[in-house]
Design a protein around this motif. Sequence first.
Motif, PDB file in Angstrom:
ATOM      1  N   LEU A   1      -0.410 -11.953   0.065  1.00 26.33           N
ATOM      2  CA  LEU A   1      -0.912 -10.898   0.947  1.00 26.33           C
ATOM      3  C   LEU A   1      -0.541  -9.520   0.416  1.00 26.33           C
ATOM      4  CD1 LEU A   1      -0.122 -12.474   4.431  1.00 26.33           C
ATOM      5  CD2 LEU A   1      -2.313 -12.414   3.233  1.00 26.33           C
ATOM      6  N   ARG A   2       0.642  -9.406  -0.148  1.00 20.86           N
ATOM      7  CA  ARG A   2       1.062  -8.122  -0.728  1.00 20.86           C
ATOM      8  C   ARG A   2       0.195  -7.763  -1.932  1.00 20.86           C
ATOM      9  NH1 ARG A   2       4.046  -4.410   1.641  1.00 20.86           N
ATOM     10  NH2 ARG A   2       5.375  -6.088   2.414  1.00 20.86           N
ATOM     11  N   ILE A   3      -0.157  -8.763  -2.741  1.00 15.27           N
ATOM     12  CA  ILE A   3      -1.023  -8.522  -3.894  1.00 15.27           C
ATOM     13  C   ILE A   3      -2.417  -8.111  -3.430  1.00 15.27           C
ATOM     14  CG2 ILE A   3      -2.108  -9.607  -5.895  1.00 15.27           C
ATOM     15  CD1 ILE A   3       0.386 -11.395  -6.107  1.00 15.27           C
ATOM     16  N   ASP A   4      -2.924  -8.765  -2.376  1.00 14.91           N
ATOM     17  CA  ASP A   4      -4.241  -8.393  -1.835  1.00 14.91           C
ATOM     18  C   ASP A   4      -4.258  -6.942  -1.377  1.00 14.91           C
ATOM     19  OD1 ASP A   4      -5.176 -10.927  -2.315  1.00 14.91           O
ATOM     20  OD2 ASP A   4      -4.973 -11.626  -0.246  1.00 14.91           O
ATOM     21  N   TYR A   5      -3.186  -6.522  -0.721  1.00 19.12           N
ATOM     22  CA  TYR A   5      -3.090  -5.139  -0.249  1.00 19.12           C
ATOM     23  C   TYR A   5      -3.097  -4.168  -1.424  1.00 19.12           C
ATOM     24  CZ  TYR A   5      -1.093  -0.981   1.996  1.00 19.12           C
ATOM     25  OH  TYR A   5      -0.855   0.299   2.435  1.00 19.12           O
ATOM     26  N   ALA A   6      -2.337  -4.483  -2.447  1.00 20.17           N
ATOM     27  CA  ALA A   6      -2.300  -3.634  -3.639  1.00 20.17           C
ATOM     28  C   ALA A   6      -3.663  -3.565  -4.308  1.00 20.17           C
ATOM     29  CB  ALA A   6      -1.252  -4.158  -4.619  1.00 20.17           C
ATOM     30  N   SER A   7      -4.389  -4.674  -4.315  1.00 20.21           N
ATOM     31  CA  SER A   7      -5.718  -4.697  -4.927  1.00 20.21           C
ATOM     32  C   SER A   7      -6.670  -3.752  -4.210  1.00 20.21           C
ATOM     33  CB  SER A   7      -6.277  -6.124  -4.903  1.00 20.21           C
ATOM     34  OG  SER A   7      -7.584  -6.168  -5.418  1.00 20.21           O
ATOM     35  N   VAL A   8      -6.570  -3.699  -2.885  1.00 21.56           N
ATOM     36  CA  VAL A   8      -7.424  -2.779  -2.124  1.00 21.56           C
ATOM     37  C   VAL A   8      -7.048  -1.328  -2.420  1.00 21.56           C
ATOM     38  CG1 VAL A   8      -8.121  -2.047   0.180  1.00 21.56           C
ATOM     39  CG2 VAL A   8      -7.841  -4.476  -0.320  1.00 21.56           C
ATOM     40  N   LEU A   9      -5.758  -1.048  -2.500  1.00 23.20           N
ATOM     41  CA  LEU A   9      -5.320   0.309  -2.838  1.00 23.20           C
ATOM     42  C   LEU A   9      -5.848   0.718  -4.217  1.00 23.20           C
ATOM     43  CD1 LEU A   9      -1.619   0.212  -1.597  1.00 23.20           C
ATOM     44  CD2 LEU A   9      -3.531   1.385  -0.510  1.00 23.20           C
ATOM     45  N   GLN A  10      -5.813  -0.213  -5.145  1.00 24.76           N
ATOM     46  CA  GLN A  10      -6.363   0.069  -6.478  1.00 24.76           C
ATOM     47  C   GLN A  10      -7.854   0.360  -6.406  1.00 24.76           C
ATOM     48  OE1 GLN A  10      -5.257   0.498  -9.429  1.00 24.76           O
ATOM     49  NE2 GLN A  10      -6.546  -0.429 -10.984  1.00 24.76           N
ATOM     50  N   ALA A  11      -8.578  -0.416  -5.599  1.00 22.26           N
ATOM     51  CA  ALA A  11     -10.020  -0.201  -5.448  1.00 22.26           C
ATOM     52  C   ALA A  11     -10.318   1.151  -4.800  1.00 22.26           C
ATOM     53  CB  ALA A  11     -10.637  -1.325  -4.621  1.00 22.26           C
ATOM     54  N   ARG A  12      -9.390   1.664  -4.015  1.00 18.31           N
ATOM     55  CA  ARG A  12      -9.586   2.955  -3.350  1.00 18.31           C
ATOM     56  C   ARG A  12      -9.174   4.130  -4.238  1.00 18.31           C
ATOM     57  NH1 ARG A  12      -8.860   3.635   2.868  1.00 18.31           N
ATOM     58  NH2 ARG A  12     -10.764   4.784   2.383  1.00 18.31           N
ATOM     59  N   GLY A  13      -8.805   3.842  -5.478  1.00 21.32           N
ATOM     60  CA  GLY A  13      -8.422   4.912  -6.380  1.00 21.32           C
ATOM     61  C   GLY A  13      -7.010   5.409  -6.175  1.00 21.32           C
ATOM     62  N   LEU A  14      -6.118   4.522  -5.691  1.00 20.32           N
ATOM     63  CA  LEU A  14      -4.720   4.888  -5.428  1.00 20.32           C
ATOM     64  C   LEU A  14      -3.797   3.969  -6.238  1.00 20.32           C
ATOM     65  CD1 LEU A  14      -5.104   5.196  -1.548  1.00 20.32           C
ATOM     66  CD2 LEU A  14      -5.213   7.057  -3.226  1.00 20.32           C
ATOM     67  N   PRO A  15      -3.812   4.081  -7.559  1.00 22.62           N
ATOM     68  CA  PRO A  15      -3.075   3.126  -8.388  1.00 22.62           C
ATOM     69  C   PRO A  15      -1.561   3.210  -8.240  1.00 22.62           C
ATOM     70  CG  PRO A  15      -3.935   4.909  -9.733  1.00 22.62           C
ATOM     71  CD  PRO A  15      -4.545   5.072  -8.377  1.00 22.62           C
ATOM     72  N   ARG A  16      -1.033   4.388  -7.962  1.00 24.85           N
ATOM     73  CA  ARG A  16       0.427   4.501  -7.836  1.00 24.85           C
ATOM     74  C   ARG A  16       0.903   3.816  -6.566  1.00 24.85           C
ATOM     75  NH1 ARG A  16      -2.045   8.504 -10.017  1.00 24.85           N
ATOM     76  NH2 ARG A  16      -1.342   9.378 -12.011  1.00 24.85           N
ATOM     77  N   ALA A  17       0.143   3.950  -5.493  1.00 26.31           N
ATOM     78  CA  ALA A  17       0.482   3.221  -4.267  1.00 26.31           C
ATOM     79  C   ALA A  17       0.378   1.724  -4.504  1.00 26.31           C
ATOM     80  CB  ALA A  17      -0.441   3.648  -3.127  1.00 26.31           C
ATOM     81  N   ALA A  18      -0.638   1.307  -5.259  1.00 23.04           N
ATOM     82  CA  ALA A  18      -0.775  -0.112  -5.599  1.00 23.04           C
ATOM     83  C   ALA A  18       0.408  -0.586  -6.429  1.00 23.04           C
ATOM     84  CB  ALA A  18      -2.078  -0.341  -6.354  1.00 23.04           C
ATOM     85  N   GLU A  19       0.846   0.234  -7.359  1.00 18.35           N
ATOM     86  CA  GLU A  19       1.980  -0.119  -8.207  1.00 18.35           C
ATOM     87  C   GLU A  19       3.237  -0.345  -7.373  1.00 18.35           C
ATOM     88  OE1 GLU A  19       3.600   1.675 -12.384  1.00 18.35           O
ATOM     89  OE2 GLU A  19       3.557   3.068 -10.680  1.00 18.35           O
ATOM     90  N   THR A  20       3.455   0.482  -6.374  1.00 21.42           N
ATOM     91  CA  THR A  20       4.616   0.332  -5.507  1.00 21.42           C
ATOM     92  C   THR A  20       4.571  -0.991  -4.754  1.00 21.42           C
ATOM     93  OG1 THR A  20       4.782   2.736  -5.236  1.00 21.42           O
ATOM     94  CG2 THR A  20       5.868   1.361  -3.578  1.00 21.42           C
ATOM     95  N   GLU A  21       3.405  -1.333  -4.224  1.00 19.82           N
ATOM     96  CA  GLU A  21       3.273  -2.592  -3.495  1.00 19.82           C
ATOM     97  C   GLU A  21       3.471  -3.789  -4.413  1.00 19.82           C
ATOM     98  OE1 GLU A  21       3.062  -2.873  -0.242  1.00 19.82           O
ATOM     99  OE2 GLU A  21       3.161  -0.692  -0.136  1.00 19.82           O
ATOM    100  N   LEU A  22       2.993  -3.698  -5.622  1.00 16.62           N
ATOM    101  CA  LEU A  22       3.161  -4.809  -6.569  1.00 16.62           C
ATOM    102  C   LEU A  22       4.626  -4.968  -6.962  1.00 16.62           C
ATOM    103  CD1 LEU A  22       0.024  -4.241  -8.805  1.00 16.62           C
ATOM    104  CD2 LEU A  22       0.388  -6.078  -7.148  1.00 16.62           C
ATOM    105  N   LYS A  23       5.373  -3.868  -7.012  1.00 18.48           N
ATOM    106  CA  LYS A  23       6.802  -3.965  -7.283  1.00 18.48           C
ATOM    107  C   LYS A  23       7.515  -4.709  -6.154  1.00 18.48           C
ATOM    108  CE  LYS A  23       7.842  -2.275 -11.280  1.00 18.48           C
ATOM    109  NZ  LYS A  23       8.497  -3.164 -12.277  1.00 18.48           N
ATOM    110  N   LYS A  24       7.077  -4.476  -4.925  1.00 21.03           N
ATOM    111  CA  LYS A  24       7.653  -5.209  -3.795  1.00 21.03           C
ATOM    112  C   LYS A  24       7.329  -6.703  -3.923  1.00 21.03           C
ATOM    113  CE  LYS A  24       7.155  -1.281  -0.615  1.00 21.03           C
ATOM    114  NZ  LYS A  24       6.458  -0.789   0.609  1.00 21.03           N
ATOM    115  N   ALA A  25       6.085  -6.998  -4.308  1.00 16.94           N
ATOM    116  CA  ALA A  25       5.691  -8.397  -4.460  1.00 16.94           C
ATOM    117  C   ALA A  25       6.424  -9.068  -5.604  1.00 16.94           C
ATOM    118  CB  ALA A  25       4.175  -8.483  -4.682  1.00 16.94           C
ATOM    119  N   GLU A  26       6.795  -8.310  -6.617  1.00 14.97           N
ATOM    120  CA  GLU A  26       7.453  -8.859  -7.805  1.00 14.97           C
ATOM    121  C   GLU A  26       8.794  -9.489  -7.466  1.00 14.97           C
ATOM    122  OE1 GLU A  26       9.428  -6.799 -11.614  1.00 14.97           O
ATOM    123  OE2 GLU A  26       7.302  -6.340 -11.361  1.00 14.97           O
ATOM    124  N   VAL A  27       9.431  -9.016  -6.405  1.00 16.37           N
ATOM    125  CA  VAL A  27      10.739  -9.553  -6.017  1.00 16.37           C
ATOM    126  C   VAL A  27      10.642 -11.034  -5.665  1.00 16.37           C
ATOM    127  CG1 VAL A  27      12.600  -9.353  -4.318  1.00 16.37           C
ATOM    128  CG2 VAL A  27      11.511  -7.297  -5.236  1.00 16.37           C
TER     129      VAL A  27
END
Length: 807
Positions: A437-463
């Motif tokens: 679910l965290r990856i899905d959220y990051a994917s939407v942020l990336q699609a909205r042109g917000l890659p840094r916000a997506a990067e932050t969410e993916l770092k949370k998912a990486e844990v």
Amino acid sequence: MYISVRKNSLSAKWALNIFTSMLFACSPAAVSAINNQYDALIIEARKGNTQPALTWFSENTDLNNNQIADWLQISAWSGQDHQVVEIYNRYRNHHLPVRGYAAVAIAYRNLQQWQKSLALWQKVVSQEPQNKDYRRGQILTLADAGKYDEALNKLQQLKREYPDNANLLAEAYIYKLSGRHQDELLAITESLPASASPVRYSPEYVQALRNNQLSAVIDDTHLTPDVRADIHAELVRLSFMPTRSENERYDISDRALALYAELEAQWKNNPDVIQQYQRIQIDHLGALLTRDRYKEAIAHYQRIKHSVDVIPPWAQYWVASAYLRDHQPEKAQAMMTALFYHQDQLVAGLSEEESADLFYSHLESENYSSALTVTQHTLNTTPAYRRIMGSPLAIPNDKWLQSYSFLSAISQYGNDLPHAEALTHDLASKAPGNQGLRIDYASVLQARGLPRAAETELKKAEVLEPGNITLEVEQAWTALTLQEWQQAKVLTEDVVTRKPQDPAVQRLQRAVDVHDLAELRVAGSVGLDSDGPDNGNHDVNLTSVVYSPPINENWRGFAGFGFADGQFSEGKGIVRDWLTGVEWRSRDLWWEAEFSGRYFNHETKPGARLSGWYDFNDNWRIGTEFERISHRVPLRAMKNGITGNSAQAYLRWYQNERRQYTGGWAFTDFSDGNERNEAFISGQERVWSSPNLIVDFQPSIWYGQNTKKDTPYYNPEKTLDIVPAFEVNHLLWRNYENSWQQTFSAGVGTSWQKNYGTDLITQVGYGQRVAWNDVIDAGATLRWEKRPYDGDREHNLYVEFDMTFKF
């Protein structure tokens, strides 16, 4: 349990059975009466309903040592290893019964804290040396900790004192972990009853044979064709099951494929085994699918569909899945519709994987209504929580979560990204332990042109699981967007090594490969009919630039040629440009430095340009450009020998794909003494979106002033343009990375010019654009505009075009 850290591995199930008796043999009750409330809770816990007892313990602080031991054991029964450790740490100064320390030792082992577990096992065994289950627990934990020799020594002593099959299974477990597969096979063989038939040998015995490369013992003369076909089918079924690594799953698929090749060679022309031969041909489809060999699965299906009597539905589903992963969604949709619909109604009982494949076959075929039907059916028929027999606790239903992921995907495909973001953010925040679910959220942020916000969410998912392939793929896409080229390549190399045939991995690899290509950019315009003083008649503008492949990741060299000409009353103006330069691309920063030779008015002058921008974050960007012999100088001015130098700066605010605004200022210093200042504000507001149609409102304000009058080029003293416009993008066709769209634009505004008053500006445009295979992006637009020049409204009809080609 003693081996819960390996409970998903078939090869370790027997080790789990070694201690099952122990966990239930030791009574957690300290008193003998069964009619009081406490004993009733303990009896209920033994039956599997542990929560009432755990609740009682948590609410009572005055516990005796036996009750503390009961709490530890019941917590261990419920699989709450962390809670066992927490309770133990709270009461570690108490002198507990031995069974309590054993429960803690089990919890530490499940948590892979071998040394702590071993310390408690030593204490337990020293107090009850006659308990063979405790001693086996110590021995297996020693093996887990890599102390194989010590484990074997203690086991040999235990075997002498208490000989039984459990000791032989423990011995095989130690040999398996230490890589001594011959000894593993011997121990398991000795544990088998003398009357056992080879066909009924346990999976552990079969695995031991395979570890010793003795599969022929099973797969050759001892078995009938039916059993051999069953072995092949079982391998195929196992290849679909989750494993600890991609390689393990591929290994199973490879064994199934190897067995198929052997059996096909033996059975192909043998009429006595025609039924078994048809079986393995059908099962072969599944092995090819799990090995990610989708094209081969489709080709095999095409070969056998007329020769096999009946291809069962589950095998047809395999073929449909192969079509979907091979980017043939229409064929996949046709097959799955026949399989999973009955009289236009979805059949009940679809698995998560079947629902997902059916959904995406609809979605990737641009069949949004059917995709929504699947989603609504899942939502209407699936509860948010489900219960497991024997457990009083309700757990989240993954299939229910899947339906909301479907809703998010529909919103993304349908250009409703705000809804997709709201859905995925809500799910990710309510289930922080769900990595998907965290990856899905990051994917939407990336699609909205917000890659840094997506990067932050993916770092949370990486844990949660750093090596998850879906996570790494999404991180690589984000890195590409952020111009983190090295990071993107490292991630891509890892997922390609692990799962090269996965469609998402192949798509990522394609993007990285395209990034490493050379690039040709061509842009320009051709005037068709104009009576304005600015562009001349039948004007032509063309710029072409070739970029090299990346050099040391961030650098690219480029060279190009451009020309412009137009017919004016004083003659034809011609400009020719030769240019070369370098480009730098890195995180948050881009710049280009260019040197050019500009030929005009029968002479060549050296020009230069420095352009760049910097991103502060996802929302703010500042950019600038400095140019000698500037392209901002009109062609008519250069026809008359007038050049100029320019500087400009702009600030962009980007909220998301639905709203952005840019404001800028430009200054041009003409060689004839004129100084031109320009300022502008432009924006974009999305007012409508659907799967195939997007409507944007594009307001713009432009102001310009000049210091010199009576120049040979159009040079108003002061002018102000305000033009609100609309642009409509209509998707005509799309197939993954390939698309074809048309664009309509129209605007009506006003233009004010000092000493000439205010008049109307009208603009109309129509264009088409094609994107193909990630390497071609080309479009052309026919534009017509009518605006005032020195008080007279004059028109301009022209064609704009641009193309990017990577090679």
